[in-house]
Design a protein around this motif. Structure first.
Motif, PDB file in Angstrom:
ATOM      1  N   CYS A 244       0.836  -1.209   0.000  1.00 63.17           N
ATOM      2  CA  CYS A 244       0.000   0.000   0.000  1.00 63.17           C
ATOM      3  C   CYS A 244       0.865   1.252   0.000  1.00 63.17           C
ATOM      4  O   CYS A 244       0.554   2.249  -0.681  1.00 63.17           O
ATOM      5  N   PHE A 245       1.963   1.211   0.755  1.00 57.75           N
ATOM      6  CA  PHE A 245       2.890   2.338   0.798  1.00 57.75           C
ATOM      7  C   PHE A 245       3.443   2.627  -0.599  1.00 57.75           C
ATOM      8  O   PHE A 245       3.470   3.789  -1.042  1.00 57.75           O
ATOM      9  N   LEU A 246       3.872   1.600  -1.321  1.00 56.17           N
ATOM     10  CA  LEU A 246       4.413   1.797  -2.663  1.00 56.17           C
ATOM     11  C   LEU A 246       3.354   2.364  -3.606  1.00 56.17           C
ATOM     12  O   LEU A 246       3.654   3.226  -4.448  1.00 56.17           O
ATOM     13  N   ALA A 247       2.116   1.888  -3.463  1.00 53.27           N
ATOM     14  CA  ALA A 247       1.035   2.399  -4.299  1.00 53.27           C
ATOM     15  C   ALA A 247       0.791   3.880  -4.040  1.00 53.27           C
ATOM     16  O   ALA A 247       0.581   4.672  -4.976  1.00 53.27           O
ATOM     17  N   VAL A 248       0.842   4.280  -2.781  1.00 51.11           N
ATOM     18  CA  VAL A 248       0.656   5.687  -2.431  1.00 51.11           C
ATOM     19  C   VAL A 248       1.812   6.532  -2.960  1.00 51.11           C
ATOM     20  O   VAL A 248       1.614   7.616  -3.530  1.00 51.11           O
ATOM     21  N   GLU A 249       3.038   6.035  -2.789  1.00 49.16           N
ATOM     22  CA  GLU A 249       4.210   6.804  -3.213  1.00 49.16           C
ATOM     23  C   GLU A 249       4.230   7.033  -4.722  1.00 49.16           C
ATOM     24  O   GLU A 249       4.793   8.027  -5.204  1.00 49.16           O
ATOM     25  N   ALA A 250       3.637   6.123  -5.474  1.00 48.21           N
ATOM     26  CA  ALA A 250       3.611   6.269  -6.932  1.00 48.21           C
ATOM     27  C   ALA A 250       2.632   7.354  -7.388  1.00 48.21           C
ATOM     28  O   ALA A 250       2.689   7.784  -8.540  1.00 48.21           O
ATOM     29  N   ARG A 251       1.772   7.826  -6.476  1.00 45.90           N
ATOM     30  CA  ARG A 251       0.700   8.736  -6.879  1.00 45.90           C
ATOM     31  C   ARG A 251       0.789  10.120  -6.245  1.00 45.90           C
ATOM     32  O   ARG A 251       0.261  11.082  -6.817  1.00 45.90           O
ATOM     33  N   VAL A 252       1.408  10.261  -5.086  1.00 49.81           N
ATOM     34  CA  VAL A 252       1.401  11.560  -4.405  1.00 49.81           C
ATOM     35  C   VAL A 252       2.413  12.512  -5.039  1.00 49.81           C
ATOM     36  O   VAL A 252       3.394  12.090  -5.656  1.00 49.81           O
ATOM     37  N   ALA A 253       2.162  13.807  -4.874  1.00 47.67           N
ATOM     38  CA  ALA A 253       3.028  14.814  -5.483  1.00 47.67           C
ATOM     39  C   ALA A 253       4.381  14.913  -4.796  1.00 47.67           C
ATOM     40  O   ALA A 253       5.410  15.108  -5.443  1.00 47.67           O
ATOM     41  N   THR A 254       4.383  14.819  -3.460  1.00 44.09           N
ATOM     42  CA  THR A 254       5.647  14.897  -2.709  1.00 44.09           C
ATOM     43  C   THR A 254       5.790  13.632  -1.873  1.00 44.09           C
ATOM     44  O   THR A 254       5.476  13.624  -0.686  1.00 44.09           O
ATOM     45  N   PRO A 255       6.254  12.553  -2.484  1.00 51.03           N
ATOM     46  CA  PRO A 255       6.310  11.264  -1.787  1.00 51.03           C
ATOM     47  C   PRO A 255       7.378  11.237  -0.704  1.00 51.03           C
ATOM     48  O   PRO A 255       8.352  11.994  -0.734  1.00 51.03           O
ATOM     49  N   LEU A 256       7.162  10.353   0.249  1.00 51.74           N
ATOM     50  CA  LEU A 256       8.173  10.111   1.278  1.00 51.74           C
ATOM     51  C   LEU A 256       9.430   9.535   0.633  1.00 51.74           C
ATOM     52  O   LEU A 256      10.553   9.907   0.985  1.00 51.74           O
ATOM     53  N   VAL A 257       9.242   8.628  -0.313  1.00 52.34           N
ATOM     54  CA  VAL A 257      10.335   8.060  -1.101  1.00 52.34           C
ATOM     55  C   VAL A 257       9.927   8.121  -2.566  1.00 52.34           C
ATOM     56  O   VAL A 257       8.958   7.470  -2.964  1.00 52.34           O
ATOM     57  N   ARG A 258      10.650   8.900  -3.349  1.00 55.23           N
ATOM     58  CA  ARG A 258      10.341   8.976  -4.784  1.00 55.23           C
ATOM     59  C   ARG A 258      10.831   7.694  -5.438  1.00 55.23           C
ATOM     60  O   ARG A 258      12.029   7.391  -5.449  1.00 55.23           O
ATOM     61  N   LEU A 259       9.900   6.911  -5.994  1.00 60.90           N
ATOM     62  CA  LEU A 259      10.247   5.602  -6.521  1.00 60.90           C
ATOM     63  C   LEU A 259      11.207   5.699  -7.706  1.00 60.90           C
ATOM     64  O   LEU A 259      11.964   4.765  -7.980  1.00 60.90           O
ATOM     65  N   GLY A 260      11.197   6.839  -8.404  1.00 62.15           N
ATOM     66  CA  GLY A 260      12.132   7.033  -9.505  1.00 62.15           C
ATOM     67  C   GLY A 260      13.582   7.017  -9.064  1.00 62.15           C
ATOM     68  O   GLY A 260      14.493   6.826  -9.880  1.00 62.15           O
ATOM     69  N   LEU A 261      13.812   7.218  -7.764  1.00 63.18           N
ATOM     70  CA  LEU A 261      15.174   7.160  -7.237  1.00 63.18           C
ATOM     71  C   LEU A 261      15.812   5.806  -7.547  1.00 63.18           C
ATOM     72  O   LEU A 261      17.024   5.716  -7.774  1.00 63.18           O
ATOM     73  N   PHE A 262      15.003   4.760  -7.583  1.00 65.12           N
ATOM     74  CA  PHE A 262      15.532   3.412  -7.767  1.00 65.12           C
ATOM     75  C   PHE A 262      15.765   3.063  -9.231  1.00 65.12           C
ATOM     76  O   PHE A 262      16.179   1.941  -9.547  1.00 65.12           O
ATOM     77  N   ARG A 263      15.504   4.017 -10.137  1.00 68.26           N
ATOM     78  CA  ARG A 263      15.916   3.791 -11.521  1.00 68.26           C
ATOM     79  C   ARG A 263      17.432   3.847 -11.659  1.00 68.26           C
ATOM     80  O   ARG A 263      17.991   3.332 -12.619  1.00 68.26           O
ATOM     81  N   SER A 264      18.069   4.466 -10.698  1.00 66.40           N
ATOM     82  CA  SER A 264      19.528   4.507 -10.670  1.00 66.40           C
ATOM     83  C   SER A 264      20.077   3.163 -10.211  1.00 66.40           C
ATOM     84  O   SER A 264      19.736   2.663  -9.142  1.00 66.40           O
ATOM     85  N   ARG A 265      20.943   2.562 -11.008  1.00 69.97           N
ATOM     86  CA  ARG A 265      21.579   1.306 -10.615  1.00 69.97           C
ATOM     87  C   ARG A 265      22.479   1.509  -9.412  1.00 69.97           C
ATOM     88  O   ARG A 265      22.709   0.577  -8.627  1.00 69.97           O
ATOM     89  N   TRP A 266      23.006   2.721  -9.242  1.00 70.52           N
ATOM     90  CA  TRP A 266      23.830   2.998  -8.057  1.00 70.52           C
ATOM     91  C   TRP A 266      22.986   2.886  -6.787  1.00 70.52           C
ATOM     92  O   TRP A 266      23.368   2.213  -5.832  1.00 70.52           O
ATOM     93  N   VAL A 267      21.861   3.565  -6.780  1.00 74.59           N
ATOM     94  CA  VAL A 267      21.004   3.573  -5.588  1.00 74.59           C
ATOM     95  C   VAL A 267      20.465   2.172  -5.306  1.00 74.59           C
ATOM     96  O   VAL A 267      20.529   1.673  -4.172  1.00 74.59           O
ATOM     97  N   THR A 268      19.937   1.516  -6.332  1.00 74.33           N
ATOM     98  CA  THR A 268      19.371   0.183  -6.142  1.00 74.33           C
ATOM     99  C   THR A 268      20.431  -0.822  -5.721  1.00 74.33           C
ATOM    100  O   THR A 268      20.246  -1.586  -4.763  1.00 74.33           O
ATOM    101  N   GLY A 269      21.554  -0.832  -6.423  1.00 73.53           N
ATOM    102  CA  GLY A 269      22.618  -1.789  -6.103  1.00 73.53           C
ATOM    103  C   GLY A 269      23.200  -1.575  -4.724  1.00 73.53           C
ATOM    104  O   GLY A 269      23.449  -2.534  -3.982  1.00 73.53           O
TER     105      GLY A 269
END
Length: 481
Positions: A244-269
């Motif tokens: 539910c948290f991930l679903a909310v973060e994908a929709r809110v304007a100012t998320p607690l964690v911007r899911l796009g951050l994990f498009r970076s292989r540095w951040v994810t890895g």
């Protein structure tokens, strides 16, 4: 969004180092004091573990909220407020007269640490530019972080044995005072360039509840077991809430964690690496300390002192990593350091019930400590590689959450494996077999972290990661005195 105005980088680094040492110290400092705490305050056997668990629960549960709050309300402000609350909670715990008072104080300590830890790391990433300067700063942060965790056992043992258990709480007060003075003198002021946006309240609640359920589910497996209805229900509820948290973060304007951050292989890895590495490292700490006390018969003070060689080699490894890798990709150090640490933990798995500190602990400590030192600064650098200043707190909160959760899951899982192996034999030989098996698995877990570094992390530096809203050069420029 907040932007640094001025500051003294050297003093800011000192503030971060002192604060991070304290946060790491308190993860382990009470462990060896538990028997004395139980005798003095009258804890019931099943309640005593909450003195340790509640800190991990609130620390892990509030880290994402603490990271985002840094970006919204200012890093220096949250840094100082977290330190003040941590000091007050430590004083309250030191003067506790009943079990609930100590548990409550440890809960507040964990919440305060969830503000201090991401604020400290975010302070470094916004004070020092990417490259040699930041790597050296992260090297200091990494060294004190590792030293604090290892020294917690030593300090707790010595204070309990030669002073009083209450000092494992009160020792934080002078540390807080030093850190606050350094924050006031050296950490840059925060100026809001424009509207900071609203705090994602729903996301904060979901993240805190979801992570809290995950932590409580794994730390209570020593009582309920992994296949019990209580554990399965708790972990299932955690998965649902986090989804539910991930679903909310994908929709809110100012998320607690911007899911796009994990498009970076540095951040994810880097976050995958630190989760697995913490699982292997923390569980190895736990298992080796039990081996020394329950199989080798060492006292609490001697067990704490036995971690000093490990701490020293971590520092040496960190110095090497910061000097050799300052202008190179963190990937190389993480692969090499991960494999070396896995080898050291694997060496621990050869422990013997007839062994000794010199034959069974010292050698693996030197190898594993040096390897871990090679990893600590590079993985923190990788986790913040290219992250813009307005999201430094967010990235730091995610990184600290991954580390905390990895440690909690690793200790709970491997302690259960060790107990299952030795349950029928409570003599030193039986305990040794359980610890050896779990240490072997811990080595495999750390080896998997090295594999993640090799497969997921980019081969070369890449400076574009996150939101394009803020110029990277502006947000990561060092503060000027």
């Amino acid at each position: 969004m907040y932007k640094n105005l001025s500051g003294r980088p050297g003093v800011a680094l000192a503030a971060v180092a002192v604060a991070q040492f304290m946060v790491a110290l308190d993860m382990a400092v009470v462990n060896v004091a538990l028997p004395a705490i139980r005798a003095d305050l009258g804890f019931a056997p099943l309640e005593l573990a909450w003195v340790v668990h509640i800190y991990a629960l609130t620390f892990g549960g509030f880290l994402l909220l603490g990271g985002k709050a840094c970006d919204l309300f200012g890093r220096r402000r949250l840094f100082a407020a977290g330190l003040v609350v941590f000091g007050i909670a430590s004083m309250a715990g030191g003067f506790a007269q009943a079990p609930w008072q100590l548990v409550a104080a440890r809960a507040v300590q964990g919440m305060a640490a969830a503000a201090v830890a991401p604020a400290a790391l975010a302070t470094l990433t916004t004070t020092f530019t990417e490259g040699p300067a930041r790597m050296r700063a992260l090297g200091v942060w990494s060294a004190v972080n590792a030293a604090g965790g290892a020294m917690g056992v030593l300090v707790g043992g010595l204070l309990t044995e030669y002073a009083n258990w209450r000092w494992v709480m009160l020792i934080n007060i002078p540390i807080v005072a030093i850190a606050l003075a350094a924050v006031a003198a050296g950490v840059a002021a925060d100026r809001r360039d424009h509207a900071a946006g609203r705090l994602d309240a729903l996301g904060a609640v979901l993240a805190t509840v979801g992570i809290g359920l995950l932590v409580i589910g794994v730390v209570r497996t020593d009582h309920y077991g992994w296949t019990s209805g209580v554990t399965i229900a708790t972990l299932t509820a955690s998965v649902v809430v986090l989804a539910c948290f991930l679903a909310v973060e994908a929709r809110v304007a100012t998320p607690l964690v911007r899911l796009g951050l994990f498009r970076s292989r540095w951040v994810t890895g880097a976050n995958l690496f630190v989760f697995l590495a913490a699982a292997g490292q923390f569980s190895a700490f736990y298992l080796v300390s039990l081996y020394m006390q329950q199989v080798l018969g060492m006292s609490a003070g001697a067990t704490g002192a036995a971690f000093l060689p490990f701490s020293l080699t971590v520092i040496i490894g960190t110095v090497v990593a910061t000097r050799v890798g300052a202008r190179r990709s963190p990937r190389t150090a993480l692969i090499g350091g991960g494999l070396l640490t896995a080898a050291g933990i694997g060496w621990f798995a050869l422990i013997s019930p007839d062994g000794s500190f010199v034959t069974d602990v010292l050698g693996p400590s030197l190898v594993g400590g040096f390897g871990l030192g090679l990893c600590l600064a590079p993985v923190a650098a990788a986790a913040t590689m290219g992250v813009a200043g307005p999201e430094a707190g967010m990235a730091s909160g995610v990184f600290n959450s991954a580390r905390q959760l990895g440690g909690s899951v690793g200790v709970a899982a491997l302690a259960t494996i060790a107990a299952s192996r030795s349950r029928a034999h409570v003599d030193p030989a039986g305990l040794n077999d359980g610890y050896a098996l779990a240490l072997g698995i811990a080595a495999l877990v750390f080896g998997t972290a090295a594999l993640v570094a090799a497969v997921v992390l980019p081969a070369a530096r890449r400076d574009s990661t996150a939101a394009p809203k803020a110029p990277l050069h502006e947000e990561l420029s060092p503060a000027r005195p």
